[in-house]
Design a protein around this motif. Sequence first.
Motif, short mmCIF file in Angstrom:
data_model
loop_
_atom_site.label_atom_id
_atom_site.label_comp_id
_atom_site.label_asym_id
_atom_site.label_seq_id
_atom_site.Cartn_x
_atom_site.Cartn_y
_atom_site.Cartn_z
N ILE A 404 0.86 -1.17 0.00
CA ILE A 404 0.00 0.00 0.00
C ILE A 404 0.90 1.23 0.00
CG2 ILE A 404 -1.84 1.27 1.15
CD1 ILE A 404 -2.55 -1.31 2.64
N ILE A 405 0.74 2.07 -1.01
CA ILE A 405 1.46 3.34 -1.07
C ILE A 405 0.58 4.41 -0.42
CG2 ILE A 405 2.52 5.07 -2.57
CD1 ILE A 405 2.80 2.83 -4.68
N ALA A 406 1.09 5.03 0.64
CA ALA A 406 0.35 6.06 1.37
C ALA A 406 0.83 7.42 0.91
CB ALA A 406 0.58 5.89 2.88
N LEU A 407 -0.11 8.32 0.63
CA LEU A 407 0.19 9.60 0.00
C LEU A 407 -0.33 10.74 0.88
CD1 LEU A 407 -1.04 8.42 -3.49
CD2 LEU A 407 1.36 8.70 -2.83
N ARG A 408 0.57 11.66 1.24
CA ARG A 408 0.19 12.77 2.12
C ARG A 408 0.25 14.09 1.37
NH1 ARG A 408 3.09 16.26 5.39
NH2 ARG A 408 5.04 15.10 5.04
N PRO A 409 -0.88 14.75 1.19
CA PRO A 409 -0.86 16.08 0.57
C PRO A 409 -0.15 17.09 1.46
CG PRO A 409 -3.08 15.14 0.54
CD PRO A 409 -2.26 14.30 1.46
N ALA A 410 0.32 18.16 0.85
CA ALA A 410 0.97 19.24 1.62
C ALA A 410 -0.01 19.80 2.64
CB ALA A 410 1.45 20.33 0.67
N GLY A 411 0.47 19.95 3.86
CA GLY A 411 -0.35 20.52 4.92
C GLY A 411 -1.29 19.54 5.59
N ASP A 417 -4.60 9.94 0.78
CA ASP A 417 -4.81 9.07 -0.37
C ASP A 417 -3.92 7.85 -0.23
OD1 ASP A 417 -6.52 10.97 -1.62
OD2 ASP A 417 -4.76 12.07 -2.29
N GLN A 418 -4.30 6.78 -0.92
CA GLN A 418 -3.44 5.60 -0.92
C GLN A 418 -3.69 4.77 -2.17
OE1 GLN A 418 -4.72 3.62 2.73
NE2 GLN A 418 -5.78 2.09 1.50
N LEU A 419 -2.68 3.95 -2.51
CA LEU A 419 -2.75 3.10 -3.70
C LEU A 419 -2.35 1.69 -3.33
CD1 LEU A 419 -2.94 2.62 -6.77
CD2 LEU A 419 -0.53 3.29 -6.90
N PRO A 420 -3.28 0.74 -3.30
CA PRO A 420 -2.92 -0.68 -3.14
C PRO A 420 -2.31 -1.19 -4.44
CG PRO A 420 -5.22 -0.26 -2.55
CD PRO A 420 -4.73 0.93 -3.31
N ILE A 421 -1.26 -2.01 -4.35
CA ILE A 421 -0.57 -2.47 -5.56
C ILE A 421 0.13 -3.79 -5.27
CG2 ILE A 421 1.54 -1.18 -5.01
CD1 ILE A 421 1.82 -0.62 -8.02
N ASN A 422 0.29 -4.62 -6.30
CA ASN A 422 0.96 -5.90 -6.11
C ASN A 422 2.33 -5.94 -6.77
OD1 ASN A 422 0.07 -5.95 -8.72
ND2 ASN A 422 -0.93 -7.96 -8.61
N GLU A 423 2.87 -4.78 -7.12
CA GLU A 423 4.19 -4.68 -7.72
C GLU A 423 5.15 -3.99 -6.74
OE1 GLU A 423 4.74 -6.05 -10.56
OE2 GLU A 423 2.67 -6.45 -11.14
N THR A 424 6.43 -3.89 -7.12
CA THR A 424 7.40 -3.14 -6.31
C THR A 424 7.92 -1.91 -7.06
OG1 THR A 424 9.20 -4.55 -7.11
CG2 THR A 424 8.13 -5.19 -5.04
N LYS A 425 7.16 -1.49 -8.04
CA LYS A 425 7.48 -0.22 -8.69
C LYS A 425 6.22 0.34 -9.34
CE LYS A 425 9.08 -2.06 -13.15
NZ LYS A 425 10.21 -2.07 -14.12
N VAL A 426 6.14 1.66 -9.38
CA VAL A 426 5.00 2.34 -9.98
C VAL A 426 5.53 3.55 -10.74
CG1 VAL A 426 2.82 3.52 -9.56
CG2 VAL A 426 3.53 1.69 -8.03
N ILE A 427 5.06 3.75 -11.95
CA ILE A 427 5.38 4.95 -12.72
C ILE A 427 4.13 5.80 -12.81
CG2 ILE A 427 6.14 5.85 -14.95
CD1 ILE A 427 7.65 3.22 -15.40
N TRP A 428 4.24 7.07 -12.38
CA TRP A 428 3.05 7.92 -12.29
C TRP A 428 3.46 9.38 -12.23
CZ3 TRP A 428 0.17 9.53 -7.41
CH2 TRP A 428 -1.07 10.10 -7.73
N ALA A 429 2.70 10.23 -12.87
CA ALA A 429 3.00 11.67 -12.85
C ALA A 429 2.50 12.34 -11.58
CB ALA A 429 2.36 12.35 -14.07
N GLY A 436 4.52 13.91 1.00
CA GLY A 436 5.16 12.75 1.60
C GLY A 436 4.58 11.47 1.05
N ILE A 437 5.44 10.47 0.85
CA ILE A 437 5.04 9.17 0.34
C ILE A 437 5.67 8.11 1.23
CG2 ILE A 437 5.10 7.59 -1.64
CD1 ILE A 437 5.64 10.09 -3.39
N ALA A 438 4.87 7.15 1.68
CA ALA A 438 5.38 6.03 2.47
C ALA A 438 4.75 4.74 1.95
CB ALA A 438 5.07 6.22 3.94
N ILE A 439 5.37 3.61 2.26
CA ILE A 439 4.92 2.33 1.72
C ILE A 439 4.83 1.32 2.87
CG2 ILE A 439 5.32 0.52 0.01
CD1 ILE A 439 7.23 2.51 -1.40
N ALA A 440 3.75 0.53 2.87
CA ALA A 440 3.60 -0.58 3.81
C ALA A 440 3.39 -1.86 3.02
CB ALA A 440 2.42 -0.35 4.75
N ALA A 441 3.91 -2.95 3.55
CA ALA A 441 3.66 -4.27 2.96
C ALA A 441 2.46 -4.90 3.65
CB ALA A 441 4.90 -5.15 3.12
N ARG A 442 1.76 -5.74 2.91
CA ARG A 442 0.65 -6.51 3.48
C ARG A 442 0.92 -7.99 3.19
NH1 ARG A 442 -5.13 -4.98 4.10
NH2 ARG A 442 -4.87 -3.35 2.55
#
Length: 458
Positions: A404-411, A417-429, A436-442
Motif C-alpha cells: 500500500i502506497i500512502a500519500l500525504r498532501p501538503a499541509g 490518499d493511498q494506492l494498493p498495488i501488487n508490484e514493487t514499482k510504480v510509474i506515475w505523474a 510525503g510518500i510512504a509504503i507498507a507491505a501486506r
Amino acid sequence: MDRTASHRKTALILTGFMLLLISCNLGTSDNAPPTLAPLARPSPQATLGYADSRSAVLPEVGATPIPPSDDAMRQLLDQIESDRLMAHIRSLQAVRTRHISSTQASTSEGIGAARRYINDQFEIFRAASAGKFYTFEVGFYAYTTPDERSTQYNIVGAISGTELDAGTIIVGAHYDSIGTPRDSGTAYAPGANDNGSGVAAVLELARVMSASQYKATVMFVLFSAEEVQRQGSIAFAKWIADDNVDVIGMINLDTIGNIHDFYGNREDRYLRVFSEGPNDTSVSRRLAREANFLSHNYNLAIDLRVMDAVDRENRYGDHQSFSDLGYPAIRFINAFEEKRNADPTDTIEFIEPDYLRRSTQAALALVATLADGPRPPANIALRQRDGGKNELVWEPVADAASYIIALRPAGSLIYADQLPINETKVIWAGFSDYAGIAIAARDARGLVGPLSHEIVPR
C-alpha cells in the motif's frame, strides 16, 4: 549503536527481568517490590486539525490491487472482552485512591494495593506462558521521586521479539490517580476513566498478546506518578534511552473510556491521537499518521483522528516523556471529556463498555501491526522519468503479498490518499503532487506492516 547491538541490548534487559526481578510476592503488606537496577551499559550515542481518509483513484497506474483478507486481525481483535476491561476498572476503583502519597502497605487500599493487583494480573499471564519457547517476563522499575519523599514503581511486562532488527514497542498507561485536595493521599480518587480505562486496556492487550511471540519486542508498562508531572514515565524513558533500546513506537493509553462532554453531548465514533510536531518531520507525528492509516485499512470500529498538537492545551501525558527524548510516541484519548482531572465522580458508571472495547481494539491493531506485520520496504527511490512522470521503486519484502502506497498532501495531518498495488514499482505523474510518500507491505494473512520512512518528492 547499530540495530543488531540494540536488539541484543533489549534482549539483555528482558533477561535482566528474570535475573534481577524474580517475581516478588506481593501478597504480603510488608514487602515492597525489588528495584529494577539498570544493567551495565555503554555510553549513550552522541488547535487541532483533521481530514478524512480517502482512496486515491489512479487509473493510469494500471495496477491490480490484491483484495486482502482481514481474518487474522479480526480474530485477534475479537479476543478483547469488555467484561474483563470493566472488571479491571472496578478493582482499581475499589482501592479508593491511587495517589502516590497513599499507603503502599495495604492489600486493599492505596497505590500499593493497585500495584499488587496489576502485578497479579501480569503473573497470571506469565504462568500461562510457562512451558512455551518464550516467557512473558514481569518486573518493576523503581525510582525515587524528585522530592525524595517516596519510592515509586513502574510495573513492566515484556515479550522478547524474534527478529534482530524489529525494535521494541512500548504500550503504557499511568495507574496513579489524584483527588481533591491534589496533594492528599487519603482523598477519594477513583480514577475510573483517568486512568483506570488505560490500565485496563494495557492489561487486556497483555493478556491477548502474551499468548504469542512477535517479530518485535513488546513492553507493557504501567507508570506511577503521571499526575505529578509524569515523574514515572520520565524516569523510565531516561532508563530506556541510557540503555540504547531501539524503541520504534510508544503508545500511551490515557482516558479512553468515556463518551460525553460537560454538557451531555456524546461522541463515540473516534479517539483523538496526540503527538509532538512539527507535522512534516516529527517521528511522533508520523506514528500518529500511521495509526490513522491503519484504522482506515483495517476498517476498525473506531476512527483514530490525528490532532495537530502534542496534547490538549496546558495538559500533558506520559507519551511526552518519550517524544522529548526523540522516540516516536503518541497518546490515545476520548473524543470528548466529561470528568475533570481530580474529579471524585470519575467512577465506573460513566465508562461506556463498548467504546472502551473498541478503543482497546484500536490500540491492539496498532501494536500488533508494529510488532508482527511484514517489515517496511527498504531502499525506496523516486526517480524521474520522461513525460513528467516519476518511478517509485523499492526492494521486495520477503513475506509481502501486496503493498500500500500512502500519500500525504501538503499541509495534511494524515495520508489522505493511498494506492494498493501488487508490484514493487510504480510509474506515475501524480507523485509530485504530494508532500510525503510512504509504503507498507501486506502479508497473506491480511496483516499490514509498519510504514516505511517518508519519501519527499523533489
